[in-house]
Design a protein around this motif. Structure first.
Motif, PDB file in Angstrom:
ATOM      1  N   VAL A 300     -16.345  -2.143  11.177  1.00  0.00           N
ATOM      2  CA  VAL A 300     -16.154  -3.590  11.028  1.00  0.00           C
ATOM      3  C   VAL A 300     -14.696  -3.796  10.654  1.00  0.00           C
ATOM      4  N   ALA A 301     -13.830  -3.836  11.658  1.00  0.00           N
ATOM      5  CA  ALA A 301     -12.382  -3.827  11.408  1.00  0.00           C
ATOM      6  C   ALA A 301     -11.932  -5.041  10.615  1.00  0.00           C
ATOM      7  N   TRP A 302     -12.508  -6.200  10.889  1.00  0.00           N
ATOM      8  CA  TRP A 302     -12.031  -7.399  10.204  1.00  0.00           C
ATOM      9  C   TRP A 302     -12.288  -7.318   8.697  1.00  0.00           C
ATOM     10  N   LEU A 303     -13.367  -6.644   8.302  1.00  0.00           N
ATOM     11  CA  LEU A 303     -13.662  -6.551   6.877  1.00  0.00           C
ATOM     12  C   LEU A 303     -12.814  -5.473   6.205  1.00  0.00           C
ATOM     13  N   THR A 304     -12.737  -4.271   6.798  1.00  0.00           N
ATOM     14  CA  THR A 304     -11.959  -3.211   6.171  1.00  0.00           C
ATOM     15  C   THR A 304     -10.469  -3.552   6.152  1.00  0.00           C
ATOM     16  N   GLU A 305      -9.947  -4.079   7.255  1.00  0.00           N
ATOM     17  CA  GLU A 305      -8.537  -4.472   7.266  1.00  0.00           C
ATOM     18  C   GLU A 305      -8.304  -5.700   6.382  1.00  0.00           C
ATOM     19  N   GLY A 306      -9.293  -6.581   6.353  1.00  0.00           N
ATOM     20  CA  GLY A 306      -9.162  -7.760   5.502  1.00  0.00           C
ATOM     21  C   GLY A 306      -9.130  -7.399   4.030  1.00  0.00           C
ATOM     22  N   LEU A 307      -9.981  -6.461   3.614  1.00  0.00           N
ATOM     23  CA  LEU A 307      -9.972  -6.023   2.217  1.00  0.00           C
ATOM     24  C   LEU A 307      -8.617  -5.428   1.849  1.00  0.00           C
ATOM     25  N   ALA A 308      -8.102  -4.531   2.696  1.00  0.00           N
ATOM     26  CA  ALA A 308      -6.818  -3.897   2.394  1.00  0.00           C
ATOM     27  C   ALA A 308      -5.680  -4.904   2.401  1.00  0.00           C
ATOM     28  N   THR A 309      -5.724  -5.864   3.320  1.00  0.00           N
ATOM     29  CA  THR A 309      -4.660  -6.874   3.412  1.00  0.00           C
ATOM     30  C   THR A 309      -4.682  -7.786   2.191  1.00  0.00           C
ATOM     31  N   TYR A 310      -5.850  -8.231   1.794  1.00  0.00           N
ATOM     32  CA  TYR A 310      -5.991  -9.085   0.613  1.00  0.00           C
ATOM     33  C   TYR A 310      -5.526  -8.357  -0.642  1.00  0.00           C
ATOM     34  N   TYR A 311      -6.026  -7.156  -0.835  1.00  0.00           N
ATOM     35  CA  TYR A 311      -5.697  -6.426  -2.054  1.00  0.00           C
ATOM     36  C   TYR A 311      -4.252  -5.946  -2.086  1.00  0.00           C
ATOM     37  N   THR A 312      -3.609  -5.828  -0.928  1.00  0.00           N
ATOM     38  CA  THR A 312      -2.195  -5.438  -0.929  1.00  0.00           C
ATOM     39  C   THR A 312      -1.364  -6.412  -1.748  1.00  0.00           C
ATOM     40  N   GLU A 313      -1.630  -7.700  -1.593  1.00  0.00           N
ATOM     41  CA  GLU A 313      -0.864  -8.707  -2.349  1.00  0.00           C
ATOM     42  C   GLU A 313      -1.373  -8.819  -3.785  1.00  0.00           C
ATOM     43  N   ARG A 318      -0.875  -7.668  -9.744  1.00  0.00           N
ATOM     44  CA  ARG A 318      -1.503  -7.119 -10.948  1.00  0.00           C
ATOM     45  C   ARG A 318      -0.630  -6.047 -11.590  1.00  0.00           C
ATOM     46  N   SER A 319       0.077  -5.285 -10.781  1.00  0.00           N
ATOM     47  CA  SER A 319       0.916  -4.220 -11.321  1.00  0.00           C
ATOM     48  C   SER A 319       2.249  -4.742 -11.840  1.00  0.00           C
ATOM     49  N   GLY A 320       2.587  -5.973 -11.490  1.00  0.00           N
ATOM     50  CA  GLY A 320       3.865  -6.537 -11.891  1.00  0.00           C
ATOM     51  C   GLY A 320       4.986  -6.301 -10.907  1.00  0.00           C
ATOM     52  N   ARG A 321       4.689  -5.680  -9.766  1.00  0.00           N
ATOM     53  CA  ARG A 321       5.736  -5.437  -8.778  1.00  0.00           C
ATOM     54  C   ARG A 321       6.156  -6.726  -8.089  1.00  0.00           C
ATOM     55  N   GLN A 322       5.280  -7.704  -8.054  1.00  0.00           N
ATOM     56  CA  GLN A 322       5.665  -9.036  -7.601  1.00  0.00           C
ATOM     57  C   GLN A 322       4.986 -10.063  -8.498  1.00  0.00           C
ATOM     58  N   THR A 323       5.535 -11.250  -8.547  1.00  0.00           N
ATOM     59  CA  THR A 323       4.946 -12.303  -9.366  1.00  0.00           C
ATOM     60  C   THR A 323       3.697 -12.848  -8.698  1.00  0.00           C
ATOM     61  N   ALA A 324       2.883 -13.542  -9.486  1.00  0.00           N
ATOM     62  CA  ALA A 324       1.708 -14.193  -8.920  1.00  0.00           C
ATOM     63  C   ALA A 324       2.125 -15.196  -7.846  1.00  0.00           C
ATOM     64  N   GLN A 325       3.196 -15.916  -8.108  1.00  0.00           N
ATOM     65  CA  GLN A 325       3.672 -16.890  -7.130  1.00  0.00           C
ATOM     66  C   GLN A 325       4.054 -16.199  -5.825  1.00  0.00           C
ATOM     67  N   SER A 326       4.713 -15.055  -5.912  1.00  0.00           N
ATOM     68  CA  SER A 326       5.084 -14.318  -4.701  1.00  0.00           C
ATOM     69  C   SER A 326       3.845 -13.831  -3.960  1.00  0.00           C
ATOM     70  N   ALA A 327       2.844 -13.381  -4.707  1.00  0.00           N
ATOM     71  CA  ALA A 327       1.618 -12.898  -4.072  1.00  0.00           C
ATOM     72  C   ALA A 327       0.943 -14.007  -3.278  1.00  0.00           C
ATOM     73  N   TRP A 328       0.840 -15.186  -3.880  1.00  0.00           N
ATOM     74  CA  TRP A 328       0.201 -16.288  -3.174  1.00  0.00           C
ATOM     75  C   TRP A 328       1.062 -16.791  -2.021  1.00  0.00           C
ATOM     76  N   LYS A 329       2.353 -16.676  -2.153  1.00  0.00           N
ATOM     77  CA  LYS A 329       3.231 -17.020  -1.032  1.00  0.00           C
ATOM     78  C   LYS A 329       2.987 -16.073   0.143  1.00  0.00           C
ATOM     79  N   GLU A 330       2.882 -14.768  -0.154  1.00  0.00           N
ATOM     80  CA  GLU A 330       2.608 -13.796   0.905  1.00  0.00           C
ATOM     81  C   GLU A 330       1.244 -14.064   1.543  1.00  0.00           C
ATOM     82  N   LEU A 331       0.248 -14.359   0.714  1.00  0.00           N
ATOM     83  CA  LEU A 331      -1.084 -14.631   1.253  1.00  0.00           C
ATOM     84  C   LEU A 331      -1.102 -15.880   2.116  1.00  0.00           C
ATOM     85  N   THR A 332      -0.525 -16.969   1.622  1.00  0.00           N
ATOM     86  CA  THR A 332      -0.579 -18.215   2.391  1.00  0.00           C
ATOM     87  C   THR A 332       0.228 -18.117   3.678  1.00  0.00           C
ATOM     88  N   GLU A 333       1.343 -17.390   3.646  1.00  0.00           N
ATOM     89  CA  GLU A 333       2.113 -17.206   4.875  1.00  0.00           C
ATOM     90  C   GLU A 333       1.337 -16.341   5.866  1.00  0.00           C
TER      91      GLU A 333
END
Length: 473
Positions: A300-313, A318-333
């Motif tokens: 089920v490619a859409w689910l496995t790739e979707g999970l990895a894509t979502y959690y990438t941001e 969560r680790s502090g490598r990017q801000t929450a604002q940056s994460a949501w910017k990456e997701l919305t884009e």
């Protein structure tokens, strides 16, 4: 010889060619192997792999190159020293009775069909080479569950997915020839550790600005970020091959995980990359996050790739490598790119065509966000999508879409998955994105993204703010 590989082509390739993970127990040493592979790295006349397959009377006779490209014929040798050439027809070879050895040469430096093919068939420089096992290994057409294999490598230091014994022999099952992963020959080695887990790394080429220690530190950082999603790194040991390719100050350009046992990952990195450029890298983390979810069979490619894509941001926030604002910017884009690729089609129509990788990845990522938010909402913040992955890990390395849904419902404490999926599949992809972002307090402005108070902004903050303590709930 190096090859520049277009990122968009390889992302599509990753989606199209991704395999299903299967974890297998190691081969008990008392069992007798029916096949033995002796692989020798050679430099003359050009760099290549000389492969010898030692047969027993009980060994299979029908063999197959899964991706025939560079070997047109193999030699069948009898015990008396006589030999005959066997043509490879559509990847298949039938070995006549009485054959004791099958031998062939796989040229690493042979011209490939170009582009993405070289990532599998052979890319490297000098004495550092990357190749997929399925590209050069002639394996039985039919693999029985009881097939046992011995495997050796000589002529150079190799990084294979498996561990060798003290004598340098890999004891494999037949399935290891089917899911043979990525292989590295030559190059240099380093290790990245996270908790009790180790990442064995082969550096297959030279960087202009990076030290080996900086490459391993980058991979260790990505592995630690997986720990913002899972309580521990999902495997005690994996192997990673890093291949430099021409690109100016670019971090990872492309990566892929192959579901050998244990999994093997390979990543193309710009040869002129710097340690600073890894700050914005997402590829290494994305591939390692695939280890955090089970194999879904059927795929089920859409689910496995979707999970990895979502959690990438999410994990980078969560680790502090990017801000929450940056994460949501990456997701919305990303959602915007997915919506553009989807057009007016429903999610069901989008994910039915894996070639539309933007639509597949980002509809899957949006579904993962919906799922995470709904789990937090119905459990009053006590449970989350992370808990689904933890539960599935206790149930084995493989699952199905139905099994994934059952785990969601178990974590939610009520039926949730089927209704949410049925709704998302039936409506135009991304049609309810705006209302979801409004509830979460994610406002898209011309200058970027603004996070603000909203009915469910506390859920949003829990998503990007990291894992609650284990005492919560």
């Amino acid at each position: 010889m190096k090859t520049v590989v277009p990122r968009a082509v390889l992302l599509l390739l990753a989606l199209t060619l991704g395999a299903c993970a299967t974890a297998r127990p190691s081969l008990p040493r008392r069992e007798v192997a029916a096949l033995r592979y002796n692989v020798t790295y050679t430099r003359e006349p050009t760099r290549g792999l000389d492969v010898e397959i030692v047969l027993l009377p009980s060994s299979p006779r029908d063999f197959l190159f899964r991706e025939p490209e560079r070997v047109d014929a193999v030699w069948a040798w009898r015990e008396d020293g006589s030999a005959r050439s066997l043509r490879v027809h559509d990847g298949a070879v039938h070995v006549p009775s009485g054959t004791r050895f099958v031998r062939y040469r796989y040229p690493l430096e042979s011209p490939s069909k170009g582009g993405h093919r070289s990532f599998f068939s052979g890319v490297g420089e000098e004495d550092a080479w990357h190749v997929a096992g399925k590209a050069y290994l002639l394996r039985p057409r039919t693999v029985s569950p009881d097939l046992r294999v011995e495997f050796t490598v000589s002529g150079t230091d190799a990084l294979l997915p498996w561990r060798a014994d003290d004598a340098g022999v890999y004891h494999l099952r037949g399935e290891d020839l089917v899911d043979s992963g990525f292989h590295g020959f030559g190059g240099r080695r380093c290790e990245a550790r996270v908790g009790a887990s180790v990442l064995e790394v082969a550096l297959l080429g030279h960087f202009t600005h990076l030290t080996d220690a900086e490459v391993c530190a980058w991979l260790a950082q990505a592995a630690r970020e997986v720990g913002t999603v899972r309580k521990t790194f999902p495997h005690p040991r994996i192997t990673v091959r890093v291949v430099p390719v021409p690109a100016e100050d670019s971090p990872a350009l492309f990566g892929m995980v192959q579901w050998s046992s244990p999994p093997s990952i390979s990543i193309l990195v710009g040869q002129d990359a710097t340690a600073a450029s890894f700050t914005s890298d997402w590829v290494a983390l994305h591939e390692m996050l695939h280890l955090a979810h089970p194999t879904l069979m059927p795929r089920v490619a859409w689910l496995t790739e979707g999970l990895a894509t979502y959690y990438t941001e999410v994990a980078r926030a969560r680790s502090g490598r990017q801000t929450a604002q940056s994460a949501w910017k990456e997701l919305t884009e990303g959602f915007a790119r997915g919506r553009s690729a989807a057009g007016s089609r429903t999610m069901a129509e989008v994910v039915a065509h894996e070639g539309n990788w933007l639509g597949v990845y980002w509809t899957g990522a949006l579904f993962a966000l919906h799922l995470d938010v709904e789990l937090r909402r119905v459990t009053h913040g006590q449970r989350r999508l992370d808990d689904v992955l933890e539960l599935l890990a206790t149930r084995g390395p493989t699952s199905s879409l139905a099994g994934f849904g059952a785990a969601v419902d178990a974590v939610a404490g009520q039926p949730l998955f089927d209704a949410l999926l049925a709704h998302q599949l039936s409506v135009p992809a991304f049609s309810d994105l705006g209302s979801l972002l409004d509830r979460l307090g994610v406002q898209i402005d011309p200058g970027g993204v603004k996070l603000q108070a909203a009915p469910e902004s506390a859920l949003r903050e829990a998503v990007d703010g990291g894992r609650p303590s284990d005492d919560a709930g």
